[in-house]
Scaffold this motif. Structure first.
Motif, PDB file in Angstrom:
ATOM      1  N   UNK A  93       0.853  -1.177   0.000  1.00  0.00           N
ATOM      2  CA  UNK A  93       0.000   0.000   0.000  1.00  0.00           C
ATOM      3  C   UNK A  93       0.896   1.236   0.000  1.00  0.00           C
ATOM      4  N   UNK A 130      -3.898  11.208   8.187  1.00  0.00           N
ATOM      5  CA  UNK A 130      -3.953  10.250   7.084  1.00  0.00           C
ATOM      6  C   UNK A 130      -4.922  10.768   6.028  1.00  0.00           C
ATOM      7  N   UNK A 145      -4.816   6.032   0.484  1.00  0.00           N
ATOM      8  CA  UNK A 145      -3.843   5.050   0.037  1.00  0.00           C
ATOM      9  C   UNK A 145      -4.308   4.382  -1.239  1.00  0.00           C
ATOM     10  N   UNK A 177      -8.292   4.128  -1.371  1.00  0.00           N
ATOM     11  CA  UNK A 177      -9.124   4.388  -0.200  1.00  0.00           C
ATOM     12  C   UNK A 177      -8.826   5.788   0.297  1.00  0.00           C
ATOM     13  N   UNK A 193       0.995   0.716   5.979  1.00  0.00           N
ATOM     14  CA  UNK A 193      -0.299   0.811   6.621  1.00  0.00           C
ATOM     15  C   UNK A 193      -0.461  -0.442   7.453  1.00  0.00           C
ATOM     16  N   UNK A 194      -1.098  -1.445   6.846  1.00  0.00           N
ATOM     17  CA  UNK A 194      -1.215  -2.736   7.514  1.00  0.00           C
ATOM     18  C   UNK A 194      -0.196  -3.713   6.951  1.00  0.00           C
ATOM     19  N   UNK A 195       0.291  -4.634   7.786  1.00  0.00           N
ATOM     20  CA  UNK A 195       0.143  -4.595   9.235  1.00  0.00           C
ATOM     21  C   UNK A 195       1.274  -3.857   9.923  1.00  0.00           C
ATOM     22  N   UNK A 196       2.303  -3.536   9.163  1.00  0.00           N
ATOM     23  CA  UNK A 196       3.540  -3.072   9.783  1.00  0.00           C
ATOM     24  C   UNK A 196       3.695  -1.576   9.914  1.00  0.00           C
ATOM     25  N   UNK A 197       2.632  -0.808   9.832  1.00  0.00           N
ATOM     26  CA  UNK A 197       2.766   0.633   9.964  1.00  0.00           C
ATOM     27  C   UNK A 197       3.340   1.263   8.719  1.00  0.00           C
ATOM     28  N   UNK A 198       3.535   2.565   8.762  1.00  0.00           N
ATOM     29  CA  UNK A 198       4.097   3.311   7.640  1.00  0.00           C
ATOM     30  C   UNK A 198       5.607   3.306   7.807  1.00  0.00           C
ATOM     31  N   UNK A 199       6.298   2.399   7.086  1.00  0.00           N
ATOM     32  CA  UNK A 199       7.693   2.128   7.394  1.00  0.00           C
ATOM     33  C   UNK A 199       8.691   2.927   6.562  1.00  0.00           C
TER      34      UNK A 199
END
Lengths: 117, 110
Positions: free
Chosen positions: A33, A47, A50, A58, A99-105
């Motif tokens: 995403x 936010x 995305x 979305x 976003x999911x699942x690991x956050x905005x990395x």
């Protein structure tokens, strides 16, 4: 190492359309995403929306009518268009991976957009 | 979707610990184990410090830890160092492919 590099118009008049682009270098574009997040001066993060390759975009409901997020997989780029801007849209705009699942990395460097007559 | 509530500020001396709370609702923090935390230095983009409530990305010191109870998540920074002086934001998945961020906490290392 994956890097995000963003650019776009920094000064707009009310009612104009904000347009930003974010290029992804050094890594895969597919399967993730890709998001846009903004931060008004001196305030917190918000936010915006995305998109993902092969899927739909979305959007934050309050911005949905004015917002378009799209992906160009041939160029590994994502873009943001926000129409009918007002002073309330003045902010630093960031592109980000995840976003999911690991956050905005991963984040772009940010682009300051000012809306002023 | 309202912003998650964080205390405006927190502080501690070098070597001490500081804990930041992040309070949401049963529709976001309480509903999903998808809380993340971000560190932001002035003029810089945020950096991911914690994801999925308590997991640390590679390269983040183990001085940073996260937890959650009910509708409130927490970030603890142990053994404070000068470089931890920054703004911290929590974020939670809120369903329907939407995310909400916290109001932000300024951590000052005294």
């Amino acid at each position: 190492q994956v890097q995000l590099q963003q650019w776009g118009t920094g000064l707009l008049k009310p009612s104009e359309t904000l347009s930003l682009t974010c290029a992804v270098y050094g890594g895969s574009f597919s399967g993730y995403y890709w998001s846009w997040i903004r931060q008004p001066p001196g305030k917190g993060l918000e936010y915006i929306g995305e998109s993902i390759h092969g899927g739909s975009a979305n959007y934050k409901p309050s911005l949905k009518s004015r917002l378009t997020i799209s992906l160009d997989t041939s160029e590994n780029q994502l873009s943001l268009k926000l129409s009918s801007v007002t002073a309330a849209d003045t902010a630093v705009y960031y592109c980000a991976r995840g976003g999911l699942p690991g956050g905005f990395d991963l984040w772009g460097q940010g682009t300051m957009v000012t809306v002023s007559s | 979707q309202s912003a998650l509530t964080q205390p405006p500020s927190a502080s501690g001396s070098p070597g001490q610990s500081v804990t930041i709370s992040c309070t949401g609702t049963s529709s976001d923090v309480g509903a999903y184990n998808y809380v993340s935390w971000y560190q932001q230095h002035p003029g810089k983009a945020p950096t991911l410090m914690i994801y999925e409530v308590s997991k640390r990305p590679s390269g983040v010191p183990d001085r940073f830890s996260g937890s959650k109870s009910g509708n409130t998540a927490s970030l603890t920074v142990s053994g404070l160092q000068a470089e931890d002086d920054a703004d911290y934001y929590c974020s939670s998945y809120a369903g329907s492919n939407l995310y909400v961020f916290g109001t932000g906490t300024k951590v000052t290392v005294l």
